[in-house]
Design a protein around this motif. Structure first.
Motif, PDB file in Angstrom:
ATOM      1  N   LEU A  55       0.861  -1.262   0.014  1.00 22.69           N
ATOM      2  CA  LEU A  55      -0.017  -0.121   0.012  1.00 22.69           C
ATOM      3  C   LEU A  55       0.860   1.504  -0.019  1.00 22.69           C
ATOM      4  O   LEU A  55       0.516   2.180  -0.887  1.00 22.69           O
ATOM      5  N   VAL A  56       2.079   1.320   0.743  1.00 15.91           N
ATOM      6  CA  VAL A  56       2.954   2.359   1.066  1.00 15.91           C
ATOM      7  C   VAL A  56       3.415   2.449  -0.599  1.00 15.91           C
ATOM      8  O   VAL A  56       3.367   3.914  -1.117  1.00 15.91           O
ATOM      9  N   GLU A  57       3.918   1.486  -1.407  1.00 16.39           N
ATOM     10  CA  GLU A  57       4.353   1.701  -2.497  1.00 16.39           C
ATOM     11  C   GLU A  57       3.553   2.121  -3.602  1.00 16.39           C
ATOM     12  O   GLU A  57       3.826   3.232  -4.484  1.00 16.39           O
ATOM     13  N   VAL A 165      10.322  12.101   2.097  1.00 20.01           N
ATOM     14  CA  VAL A 165       9.325  12.434   2.960  1.00 20.01           C
ATOM     15  C   VAL A 165       7.955  12.010   2.395  1.00 20.01           C
ATOM     16  O   VAL A 165       7.043  11.706   2.983  1.00 20.01           O
ATOM     17  N   ARG A 166       7.798  11.785   0.979  1.00 18.55           N
ATOM     18  CA  ARG A 166       6.455  11.395   0.493  1.00 18.55           C
ATOM     19  C   ARG A 166       6.538   9.685   0.932  1.00 18.55           C
ATOM     20  O   ARG A 166       5.376   9.393   1.108  1.00 18.55           O
ATOM     21  N   ARG A 167       7.546   9.066   1.088  1.00 20.06           N
ATOM     22  CA  ARG A 167       7.466   7.601   1.407  1.00 20.06           C
ATOM     23  C   ARG A 167       6.877   7.771   2.890  1.00 20.06           C
ATOM     24  O   ARG A 167       6.005   6.857   3.217  1.00 20.06           O
ATOM     25  N   ILE A 168       7.478   8.731   3.564  1.00 19.48           N
ATOM     26  CA  ILE A 168       7.149   8.863   5.183  1.00 19.48           C
ATOM     27  C   ILE A 168       5.841   8.946   5.293  1.00 19.48           C
ATOM     28  O   ILE A 168       4.899   8.611   6.082  1.00 19.48           O
ATOM     29  N   ALA A 169       5.233  10.102   4.465  1.00 19.05           N
ATOM     30  CA  ALA A 169       3.880  10.483   4.498  1.00 19.05           C
ATOM     31  C   ALA A 169       2.993   9.298   4.075  1.00 19.05           C
ATOM     32  O   ALA A 169       1.771   9.184   4.709  1.00 19.05           O
TER      33      ALA A 169
END
Length: 178
Positions: A55-57, A165-169
């Motif tokens: 889902l993160v990917e 940051v986009r990955r962490i968000a």
């Protein structure tokens, strides 16, 4: 004049590669900077499941990279203020250590650069550049050229920190959002 032995050359190479390293903040200082109103910080290590990683990917458009994340929850008394996630990304050659402060709704509150080890691109520490992330979520505007400006001479640093940051968000939206 002394001859340059292989040992001397190795020592010189090691010294020159770290000559530009600058530690700006510790993790604890970053937590206090991002959430100055907090009176308690509680480590909350995060382990993503295989499903969460997928889902993160999908949400970030980037590999989830790791199942384990260094997360600390910030509280004012019993009220959850948000989270601080620590991460490292590669700049051009060396690691950039940074912290992302997230609100309980998974929007970015603030980012802080903890350590910068490259000879160029340190401008990403500039408050005006970092301020661009505030209020953004994984689904909106966290990409260089799409809500985040590039800095000439710091393109790789800008891109890699922005991607991080986009990955962490995305992780916050999938696994931390309240």
């Amino acid at each position: 004049m002394h001859p340059l032995t292989p040992t001397t050359l190795t020592l010189l190479a090691a010294a020159s590669s770290s000559a530009f390293a600058t530690q700006y903040l510790t993790a604890e200082q970053a937590q206090q900077t991002i959430f100055p109103e907090a009176n308690r910080f509680k480590p909350q290590p995060l382990q993503l499941s295989a499903e969460q990683m997928k889902l993160v990917e999908t949400l970030a458009g980037l590999p989830a990279r790791s199942v384990s994340w260094r997360v600390t929850a910030a509280y004012q008394d019993e009220k959850l203020l948000g989270y601080v996630v620590l991460d490292d990304v590669i700049g051009k050659f060396e690691l950039i250590s940074y912290a992302v402060g997230l609100l309980p709704d998974a929007s970015v509150r603030q980012i802080e650069i903890l350590a910068y080890r490259e000879s160029h691109g340190f401008e990403i520490r500039n408050a005006n550049w970092r301020r661009q992330f505030a209020g953004k979520t994984a689904a909106q505007g966290i990409a260089v050229g799409e809500g985040i400006a590039n800095i000439s001479g710091a393109t790789l640093s800008c891109t890699h920190v922005t991607d991080g940051v986009r990955r962490i968000a995305a992780i916050a939206r999938i696994a931390l959002k309240k």
